[in-house]
Design an enzyme around this catalytic site. Structure first.
Site, PDB file in Angstrom:
ATOM      1  N   LYS A  64       0.847  -1.202   0.000  1.00 34.61           N
ATOM      2  CA  LYS A  64       0.000   0.000   0.000  1.00 34.61           C
ATOM      3  C   LYS A  64       0.883   1.254   0.000  1.00 34.61           C
ATOM      4  CE  LYS A  64      -0.230  -0.252   5.054  1.00 34.61           C
ATOM      5  NZ  LYS A  64      -1.068  -0.549   6.224  1.00 34.61           N
ATOM      6  N   TYR A 319      16.030  29.930   5.270  1.00 34.98           N
ATOM      7  CA  TYR A 319      14.958  30.769   5.808  1.00 34.98           C
ATOM      8  C   TYR A 319      15.033  30.922   7.327  1.00 34.98           C
ATOM      9  CZ  TYR A 319      12.615  30.026   1.301  1.00 34.98           C
ATOM     10  OH  TYR A 319      12.285  29.970  -0.028  1.00 34.98           O
TER      11      TYR A 319
END
Ligand SMILES: *Cc1c(COP(=O)(O)O)cnc(C)c1O
Length: 427
Positions: A64, A319
């Site tokens: 999955k 940042y």
């Protein structure tokens, strides 16, 4: 040598339809800067090791979520080519995509559905359906009628996890419904075209899921086994009484074990086990490495140095300028950020490896890139950077740096990252 490899490659491609395209996330080999190398030899070795542990129970390969981020086409294709036939995914769309990749002879099951899920395409494609509610059972029967094919069903029991599955009381209702179905008119006789089982529904399995199998000292696992076993016995009695109209009670597939259970329980309950994480060479057990368990990590996430520059003392990085250099140093810029699935929470904590040496990720991990302080280390433009996997930090280290689990670290690797099979003999 080259021609031998070429032949081998074309043979493998021919035997695995759709191997280089991924219907689940539509990944093409686009030349992405961050790449996930998938070690098929390690994957197959893990499957062998796990199957050996589980025997006589069978291995169900859980693929999955794009094979836990590893790329479902490569992973499922490689396992199928190595002879594995049983696969599990969560949802019907995943199951249908996997059917496209593997063809008719793979056994595929899916167990997570919505109240509006239309099961007709899945029944038509021979997908085995995990059923957790009465409404779902009815909906699957209706789909079987429409699809003109018997539906293969695994009843899912909540034995204590408190997630999906019939509660013990609701399971009684499900058994009553099965008795009604077995006693009712045969749909074939009342107009269901071509359904292969007399009631349109065949109970092929019973399943449940553990809550704390990764903590072997806890008592709840044995309690769950007891609840599950009681449900199994009651189902068996109902199937026996239905004399073949609901499936063969002697061939019921019984499965509750996941990776942690497969690695810790002896004897292992059930006739098969649904194994995900361990297939990918990662450990579900605290304090035990993949090597301790005889497993090899399958994914290696790599990038490269695309900019390298001297910076003075007192220079910030990325940042927010949350990191400031103490001395003159060099910053290496490495493509790879949260847009690739690398957790921003690991900013100022993570490390990567270049030419076998570890360097710190400094400042915030951005959407596309991160900054590495490489000091005077032997680093050049274009050098390979190992972000995750053999030769670099493990998924467990990334999990610690970002306060999560190794499952999430690999599964969150995004669609921007190419998954490429590791050339044979590379590692
Ligand atoms: C994901 C999942 C598994 C596999 O679990 P692992 O711990 O990765 O082996 C098994 N069963 C169900 C129902 C699952 O959702």
């Amino acid at each position: 040598m080259t021609s031998e490899l070429g032949t081998d490659d074309s043979r493998r491609r021919a035997s695995r339809p759709g191997r280089y395209s991924c219907p689940v996330t539509r990944i093409e080999s686009s030349g992405s800067l961050v790449r996930a190398e998938i070690d098929e030899a390690a994957l197959r070795a893990n499957a062998e090791t796990l199957a050996g542990r589980l025997s006589p129970a069978r291995l169900k390969c859980i693929v999955k979520a794009n094979a836990y981020g590893h790329g479902i086409d490569i992973v499922a294709g490689s396992l199928f080519a190595a002879g594995w036939r049983e696969f599990g995914v969560a949802t019907i769309p995943e199951a249908l995509a996997l059917r496209e990749i593997l063809g008719e002879s793979a056994v595929i099951s899916a167990w997570l559905h919505g109240p509006e899920t239309d099961f007709a395409p899945a029944v038509g494609a021979g997908i085995e359906i995990g059923v957790s509610t009465l409404a779902c059972l009815d909906s699957v029967r209706d789909a079987a009628r429409r699809a003109g094919r018997g539906a293969r069903v695994h009843l899912k029991v909540d034995s204590g996890l408190g997630r999906n599955g019939f509660s013990p009381a609701d399971f009684d209702d499900a058994l009553h419904r099965l008795e009604e179905i077995a006693a009712g008119p045969v749909p074939g006789a009342s107009g269901a075209p071509g359904a292969s089982s007399p009631t349109g529904i065949e109970i092929v399995g019973i399943m449940s899921h553990f809550a704390v199998a990764d903590e072997p000292e806890r008592a709840e696992t044995a309690e769950q086994v007891a609840v599950f076993d009681s449900a199994r016995r009651r189902l068996r009695a109902v199937l026996t009484a239905a004399s073949g109209r609901l499936g063969d009670p002697d061939r019921l597939d019984i499965h509750i074990a996941n990776s942690p259970a497969a690695l810790t329980l002896d004897p292992l309950p059930g006739t098969s086990a649904r194994v995900g994480l361990a297939l990918y060479g990662l450990s579900p057990l605290e304090g035990r490495t993949p090597a301790d368990l005889g497993l090899r990590p399958v994914m290696r996430l790599v990038s490269e140095v695309v900019n390298l520059k001297h910076v003075p003392a007192g220079h910030g990085a990325s940042y927010g300028l949350t990191y400031t250099t103490e001395h003159d140093t060099r910053f290496a810029l490495v493509p790879g950020g949260y847009g690739d699935g690398i957790p921003r929470a690991a900013s100022n904590r993570a490390e990567v490896a270049i030419r076998g040496r570890r360097y710190p990720v400094v400042g915030r991990i951005a959407m596309d890139q991160m900054v590495i302080d490489v000091g005077e280390g032997a680093v050049d433009l274009g050098d390979e950077v190992v972000i995750l996997g053999p030769g670099g930090p493990s998924a467990d280290e990334w999990a610690t740096w970002s306060d999560t689990i190794n499952y999430e670290i690999v599964t969150r690797i995004s669609a921007r990252v190419d998954r490429t099979p590791l050339p044979p003999g590379t590692r």
